[in-house]
Design an enzyme around this catalytic site. Structure first.
Site, mmCIF file in Angstrom:
data_model
loop_
_atom_site.group_PDB
_atom_site.id
_atom_site.type_symbol
_atom_site.label_atom_id
_atom_site.label_comp_id
_atom_site.label_asym_id
_atom_site.label_seq_id
_atom_site.Cartn_x
_atom_site.Cartn_y
_atom_site.Cartn_z
ATOM 1 N N HIS A 7 0.821 -1.217 0.000
ATOM 2 C CA HIS A 7 0.000 0.000 0.000
ATOM 3 C C HIS A 7 0.853 1.263 0.000
ATOM 4 C CE1 HIS A 7 -3.666 -2.340 1.770
ATOM 5 N NE2 HIS A 7 -3.504 -2.557 0.494
ATOM 6 N N CYS A 52 4.801 15.410 -12.723
ATOM 7 C CA CYS A 52 5.867 14.718 -13.476
ATOM 8 C C CYS A 52 6.168 13.338 -12.916
ATOM 9 C CB CYS A 52 7.127 15.592 -13.459
ATOM 10 S SG CYS A 52 7.840 15.748 -11.814
HETATM 11 C C1 BV8 Z 1 -8.334 -1.940 -5.479
HETATM 12 C C2 BV8 Z 1 -2.941 3.105 2.346
HETATM 13 C C3 BV8 Z 1 -8.628 -2.449 -7.751
HETATM 14 C C4 BV8 Z 1 -3.434 4.491 2.594
HETATM 15 C C5 BV8 Z 1 -4.860 1.622 2.399
HETATM 16 C C6 BV8 Z 1 -15.666 -0.139 -4.501
HETATM 17 C C7 BV8 Z 1 -14.957 0.536 -5.482
HETATM 18 C C8 BV8 Z 1 -13.589 0.331 -5.673
HETATM 19 C C9 BV8 Z 1 -12.899 -0.562 -4.854
HETATM 20 C C10 BV8 Z 1 -13.627 -1.210 -3.881
HETATM 21 C C11 BV8 Z 1 -14.991 -1.027 -3.691
HETATM 22 N N1 BV8 Z 1 -15.395 -1.808 -2.646
HETATM 23 C C12 BV8 Z 1 -14.335 -2.487 -2.167
HETATM 24 C C13 BV8 Z 1 -13.267 -2.157 -2.920
HETATM 25 C C14 BV8 Z 1 -11.920 -2.652 -2.773
HETATM 26 C C15 BV8 Z 1 -11.230 -1.764 -1.754
HETATM 27 C C16 BV8 Z 1 -11.549 -2.321 -0.378
HETATM 28 O O1 BV8 Z 1 -11.092 -3.408 -0.060
HETATM 29 N N2 BV8 Z 1 -12.330 -1.570 0.417
HETATM 30 C C17 BV8 Z 1 -12.649 -2.041 1.763
HETATM 31 C C18 BV8 Z 1 -12.871 -0.840 2.687
HETATM 32 C C19 BV8 Z 1 -13.891 -2.926 1.671
HETATM 33 N N3 BV8 Z 1 -9.808 -1.889 -2.039
HETATM 34 C C20 BV8 Z 1 -9.223 -0.993 -2.834
HETATM 35 O O2 BV8 Z 1 -9.772 -0.002 -3.273
HETATM 36 C C21 BV8 Z 1 -7.791 -1.348 -3.208
HETATM 37 N N4 BV8 Z 1 -7.619 -1.198 -4.620
HETATM 38 O O3 BV8 Z 1 -9.231 -2.681 -5.142
HETATM 39 O O4 BV8 Z 1 -7.923 -1.743 -6.789
HETATM 40 C C22 BV8 Z 1 -9.760 -1.563 -8.126
HETATM 41 C C23 BV8 Z 1 -9.463 -0.309 -8.638
HETATM 42 C C24 BV8 Z 1 -10.515 0.508 -8.997
HETATM 43 C C25 BV8 Z 1 -11.837 0.071 -8.833
HETATM 44 C C26 BV8 Z 1 -12.104 -1.204 -8.285
HETATM 45 C C27 BV8 Z 1 -11.066 -2.011 -7.921
HETATM 46 C C28 BV8 Z 1 -6.823 -0.400 -2.512
HETATM 47 C C29 BV8 Z 1 -6.830 -0.703 -1.028
HETATM 48 C C30 BV8 Z 1 -5.668 0.061 -0.376
HETATM 49 C C31 BV8 Z 1 -6.214 1.218 0.407
HETATM 50 N N5 BV8 Z 1 -5.115 1.852 1.153
HETATM 51 N N6 BV8 Z 1 -3.828 2.175 3.033
HETATM 52 C C32 BV8 Z 1 -3.175 4.884 4.015
HETATM 53 O O5 BV8 Z 1 -2.698 4.082 4.823
HETATM 54 O O6 BV8 Z 1 -3.462 6.062 4.311
HETATM 55 S S1 BV8 Z 1 -5.828 0.501 3.228
HETATM 56 C C33 BV8 Z 1 -5.646 0.666 4.883
HETATM 57 O O7 BV8 Z 1 -6.442 -0.414 5.429
HETATM 58 C C34 BV8 Z 1 -4.250 0.418 5.406
HETATM 59 O O8 BV8 Z 1 -3.320 0.006 4.433
HETATM 60 C C35 BV8 Z 1 -4.487 -0.723 6.374
HETATM 61 O O9 BV8 Z 1 -3.381 -1.466 6.573
HETATM 62 C C36 BV8 Z 1 -5.523 -1.457 5.619
HETATM 63 C C37 BV8 Z 1 -6.209 -2.597 6.266
HETATM 64 O O10 BV8 Z 1 -6.494 -2.222 7.567
HETATM 65 P P1 BV8 Z 1 -5.704 -3.040 8.711
HETATM 66 O O11 BV8 Z 1 -4.234 -2.876 8.478
HETATM 67 O O12 BV8 Z 1 -6.223 -4.421 8.769
HETATM 68 O O13 BV8 Z 1 -6.058 -2.204 9.983
HETATM 69 P P2 BV8 Z 1 -7.454 -2.232 10.764
HETATM 70 O O14 BV8 Z 1 -7.498 -1.028 11.626
HETATM 71 O O15 BV8 Z 1 -8.568 -2.498 9.800
HETATM 72 O O16 BV8 Z 1 -7.341 -3.543 11.679
HETATM 73 C C38 BV8 Z 1 -6.367 -3.585 12.707
HETATM 74 C C39 BV8 Z 1 -6.383 -5.005 13.233
HETATM 75 O O17 BV8 Z 1 -5.357 -5.134 14.219
HETATM 76 C C40 BV8 Z 1 -7.692 -5.391 13.909
HETATM 77 O O18 BV8 Z 1 -8.071 -6.687 13.486
HETATM 78 C C41 BV8 Z 1 -7.322 -5.426 15.410
HETATM 79 O O19 BV8 Z 1 -8.054 -6.414 16.118
HETATM 80 C C42 BV8 Z 1 -5.877 -5.803 15.349
HETATM 81 N N7 BV8 Z 1 -5.065 -5.352 16.488
HETATM 82 C C43 BV8 Z 1 -5.170 -4.194 17.187
HETATM 83 N N8 BV8 Z 1 -4.198 -4.144 18.118
HETATM 84 C C44 BV8 Z 1 -3.448 -5.284 17.976
HETATM 85 C C45 BV8 Z 1 -4.005 -6.059 16.949
HETATM 86 N N9 BV8 Z 1 -3.507 -7.249 16.565
HETATM 87 C C46 BV8 Z 1 -2.414 -7.696 17.244
HETATM 88 N N10 BV8 Z 1 -1.824 -7.005 18.248
HETATM 89 C C47 BV8 Z 1 -2.310 -5.809 18.645
HETATM 90 N N11 BV8 Z 1 -1.712 -5.143 19.651
HETATM 91 ZN ZN ZN Z 2 6.757 17.356 -10.695
#
Ligand code: BV8
Ligand code: ZN
Length: 251
Positions: A128, A139
């Site tokens: 990501h 550019c």
């Molecule tokens: C894509 C970077 C093809 C930015 C991130 C409708 C239209 C278009 C696309 C979609 C759509 N519907 C769904 C999609 C696909 C979409 C998607 O999956 N959406 C989700 C919300 C359903 N995905 C995309 O768009 C991806 N691209 O599909 O391209 C495409 C292209 C065009 C059109 C269609 C398809 C791009 C996804 C990337 C997004 N960018 N991050 C930034 O960081 O600012 S995602 C973001 O969420 C982060 O990267 C993060 O890592 C990621 C996942 O979250 P998690 O890391 O899992 O974090 P979260 O808070 O959710 O969970 C934390 C976990 O830790 C919990 O389980 C918790 O219990 C646990 N925890 C907490 N403490 C601890 C622990 N575990 C252990 N120890 C602890 N101490």
């Molecule tokens: Zn530039």
């Protein structure tokens, strides 16, 4: 009388350790949870809102188009947070695992915080992107700006266009020089460790099914059950900063 839950965890840790002793190719998928014990917030924990916005509504090209100030405020705040945090024992445990497995180890991370590399992990695939890097919308110039504070609307020194964070926003494709390597590593691994991810974001979360489709064993480390938990071989419930060092110590 020991708490049955800790007995269960003890058995699961032993099971996971004996599994890891017997394999040569391990892939790891990490999410925001592994950085919680470094002091970084997750995306979906505790409401997962930032200034009342859902991350899915701020981390998108349309949000940047509509209000670049808002989006840069979101990223400059996270960059400033990064200047104050450091890797935790969970990150360091993965460095030790890589040293044990050498080229049999691949770390695929959804995190953009760079803490894995700071801890010493070498083979890291940032699917990501990375928040310390900026990319010019004009550019395409890409620069590593560390965590220095940037201007509210940073401009490219080369062409004057607006810079953006070099991260993958929702509805953007994953980097085509990284994603295929992540898929390959997961298809070839004998064991996939899934650590600190809610397994909600695709295609990253799809890597878990990909590993399973190739008969890899799946070990999940998370504070709580996720949509992936039902399909994993071993679920270690607890903080990654505690469980990962414990697991690696048993190898
Ligand atoms: C894509 C970077 C093809 C930015 C991130 C409708 C239209 C278009 C696309 C979609 C759509 N519907 C769904 C999609 C696909 C979409 C998607 O999956 N959406 C989700 C919300 C359903 N995905 C995309 O768009 C991806 N691209 O599909 O391209 C495409 C292209 C065009 C059109 C269609 C398809 C791009 C996804 C990337 C997004 N960018 N991050 C930034 O960081 O600012 S995602 C973001 O969420 C982060 O990267 C993060 O890592 C990621 C996942 O979250 P998690 O890391 O899992 O974090 P979260 O808070 O959710 O969970 C934390 C976990 O830790 C919990 O389980 C918790 O219990 C646990 N925890 C907490 N403490 C601890 C622990 N575990 C252990 N120890 C602890 N101490
Ligand atoms: Zn530039």
């Amino acid at each position: 009388m020991p708490d049955p839950a800790s007995n269960e965890l003890e058995n699961a840790l032993e099971q996971a350790a004996s599994l890891l002793r017997g394999v040569r190719r391990v892939a790891v998928l990490t999410g925001a949870g592994i950085s919680v014990e470094s002091g970084l917030a997750t995306f979906r924990g505790a409401g997962g809102l930032w200034e009342g916005h859902r991350v899915e509504d701020v981390a998108t090209p349309r949000a940047f188009e509509a209000d670049p100030n808002l989006v840069w405020r979101f990223y400059n705040l996270r960059r400033a947070n990064l200047a104050t945090v450091k890797p935790n024992p969970g990150h360091f445990a993965l460095v030790q695992l890589e040293q044990r497995l050498r080229d049999g180890f691949t770390l695929v991370t959804q995190n953009v915080d760079g803490l894995h590399q700071l801890a010493g992990s070498k083979n890291v695939l940032e699917i990501h992107g990375a928040i310390r890097r900026v990319r010019c919308t004009g550019c395409g110039l890409t620069l590593d700006r560390g965590v220095d504070p940037l201007a509210d609307l940073p401009k490219c020194a080369q062409c004057g266009a607006l810079l953006r964070p070099d991260v993958v926003w929702f509805e953007e494709m994953l980097p085509d020089h990284v994603w295929p390597n992540a898929e390959l590593a997961v298809k070839r691994c004998q064991c996939l460790l899934v650590i600190g991810t809610s397994a909600l974001v695709y295609p990253a979360a799809g890597l878990i099914d990909k590993a399973r489709s190739r008969d890899a064993k799946i070990v999940e480390v998370n504070l709580a059950p996720t949509p992936a938990t039902a399909g994993v071989d071993i679920a270690l419930q607890g903080p990654a900063g505690i469980l990962l060092p414990d697991l690696i110590k048993r190898l």
